[in-house]
Structures are given as structure tokens and as C-alpha cells.
Write a protein that holds these residues in place. Structure first.
Motif, PDB file in Angstrom:
ATOM      1  N   ILE A  38      33.311  54.522  70.539  1.00 31.73           N
ATOM      2  CA  ILE A  38      32.013  53.857  69.656  1.00 31.73           C
ATOM      3  C   ILE A  38      32.043  52.459  69.979  1.00 31.73           C
ATOM      4  N   LEU A  39      33.160  51.622  70.157  1.00 28.04           N
ATOM      5  CA  LEU A  39      33.099  50.139  70.064  1.00 28.04           C
ATOM      6  C   LEU A  39      32.333  50.002  71.736  1.00 28.04           C
ATOM      7  N   LEU A  41      30.571  52.067  73.572  1.00 25.06           N
ATOM      8  CA  LEU A  41      29.027  52.242  73.500  1.00 25.06           C
ATOM      9  C   LEU A  41      28.283  51.271  72.870  1.00 25.06           C
ATOM     10  N   PHE A  42      28.669  50.656  71.784  1.00 23.39           N
ATOM     11  CA  PHE A  42      28.263  49.692  71.071  1.00 23.39           C
ATOM     12  C   PHE A  42      27.871  48.476  71.767  1.00 23.39           C
ATOM     13  N   HIS A  43      28.944  47.972  72.569  1.00 25.56           N
ATOM     14  CA  HIS A  43      28.940  46.803  73.440  1.00 25.56           C
ATOM     15  C   HIS A  43      27.961  47.099  74.694  1.00 25.56           C
ATOM     16  N   ASP A  44      27.689  48.169  75.099  1.00 22.37           N
ATOM     17  CA  ASP A  44      26.856  48.547  76.024  1.00 22.37           C
ATOM     18  C   ASP A  44      25.581  48.776  75.527  1.00 22.37           C
ATOM     19  N   SER A  45      25.237  49.004  74.473  1.00 21.16           N
ATOM     20  CA  SER A  45      23.973  49.338  73.939  1.00 21.16           C
ATOM     21  C   SER A  45      22.815  48.482  73.692  1.00 21.16           C
ATOM     22  N   GLY A  46      23.269  47.130  73.604  1.00 26.06           N
ATOM     23  CA  GLY A  46      22.313  46.123  73.474  1.00 26.06           C
ATOM     24  C   GLY A  46      21.925  45.759  71.809  1.00 26.06           C
ATOM     25  N   TYR A  47      22.715  46.653  71.011  1.00 25.81           N
ATOM     26  CA  TYR A  47      22.342  46.507  69.679  1.00 25.81           C
ATOM     27  C   TYR A  47      23.276  45.094  69.288  1.00 25.81           C
ATOM     28  N   ARG A  48      22.735  44.443  68.056  1.00 23.98           N
ATOM     29  CA  ARG A  48      23.573  43.210  67.567  1.00 23.98           C
ATOM     30  C   ARG A  48      24.430  43.556  66.207  1.00 23.98           C
ATOM     31  N   LEU A  50      26.607  46.491  64.216  1.00 23.67           N
ATOM     32  CA  LEU A  50      27.202  47.750  64.652  1.00 23.67           C
ATOM     33  C   LEU A  50      26.964  48.795  63.711  1.00 23.67           C
ATOM     34  N   LYS A  51      26.686  48.316  62.441  1.00 28.83           N
ATOM     35  CA  LYS A  51      26.225  49.270  61.323  1.00 28.83           C
ATOM     36  C   LYS A  51      24.805  49.985  61.545  1.00 28.83           C
ATOM     37  N   HIS A  52      23.935  49.383  62.328  1.00 27.63           N
ATOM     38  CA  HIS A  52      22.506  49.985  62.647  1.00 27.63           C
ATOM     39  C   HIS A  52      22.834  50.822  63.796  1.00 27.63           C
ATOM     40  N   PHE A  53      23.583  50.500  65.029  1.00 25.64           N
ATOM     41  CA  PHE A  53      23.962  51.047  65.935  1.00 25.64           C
ATOM     42  C   PHE A  53      24.665  52.633  65.365  1.00 25.64           C
ATOM     43  N   TYR A  54      25.396  52.388  64.603  1.00 26.02           N
ATOM     44  CA  TYR A  54      26.313  53.722  64.157  1.00 26.02           C
ATOM     45  C   TYR A  54      25.217  54.552  63.411  1.00 26.02           C
ATOM     46  N   MET A  55      24.614  54.105  62.465  1.00 25.80           N
ATOM     47  CA  MET A  55      23.641  54.948  61.541  1.00 25.80           C
ATOM     48  C   MET A  55      22.573  55.690  62.430  1.00 25.80           C
TER      49      MET A  55
END
Length: 60
Positions: A38-39, A41-48, A50-55
Motif C-alpha cells: 500500500i505504501l 502504491l501510494f508513493h507511485d499514485s500521485g496522491y498527497r 494517504l487517507k484519500h488514496f486508501y479510501m
């Protein structure tokens, strides 16, 4: 490359601790490999956030 002992030390340092005992039949925890994935994927996603990325992307 991050070693497993370094990851374990950081997880124990930054993981939130519960103040009371839960009355569940088993612990609801993710494995280390799930957290690491998950970490990554989060770092590669462009989200700022983590909560929004996960949800929005993981929890669907």
C-alpha cells in the motif's frame, strides 16, 4: 533498499497503539507485506493524502 529490521523498527515507532482491549475474536491487522504494498502504491499514485488514496483506491 530497506531492510526488514529497519521497517519493523519504524512500524513499531509510528503505529498507533490502542488504549483499550477490543472484544473481537481475532486481531484485525494487515501483514507487513500488505502495508509495504500500500505504501509503494501510494508513493507511485500521485496522491498527497494517504487517507484519500486508501479510501478511494484501496478500500473500494
Amino acid at each position: 533498499m530497506i531492510s526488514a529490521s529497519f521497517f519493523d523498527a519504524m512500524m513499531s515507532k509510528y503505529t498507533l497503539k490502542t488504549s483499550r482491549k477490543r472484544n473481537y475474536h481475532r486481531d484485525s491487522t494487515m501483514s507487513k507485506s500488505e502495508v509495504m504494498l500500500i505504501l509503494i502504491l501510494f508513493h507511485d499514485s500521485g496522491y498527497r493524502c494517504l487517507k484519500h488514496f486508501y479510501m478511494e483506491d484501496i478500500y473500494c
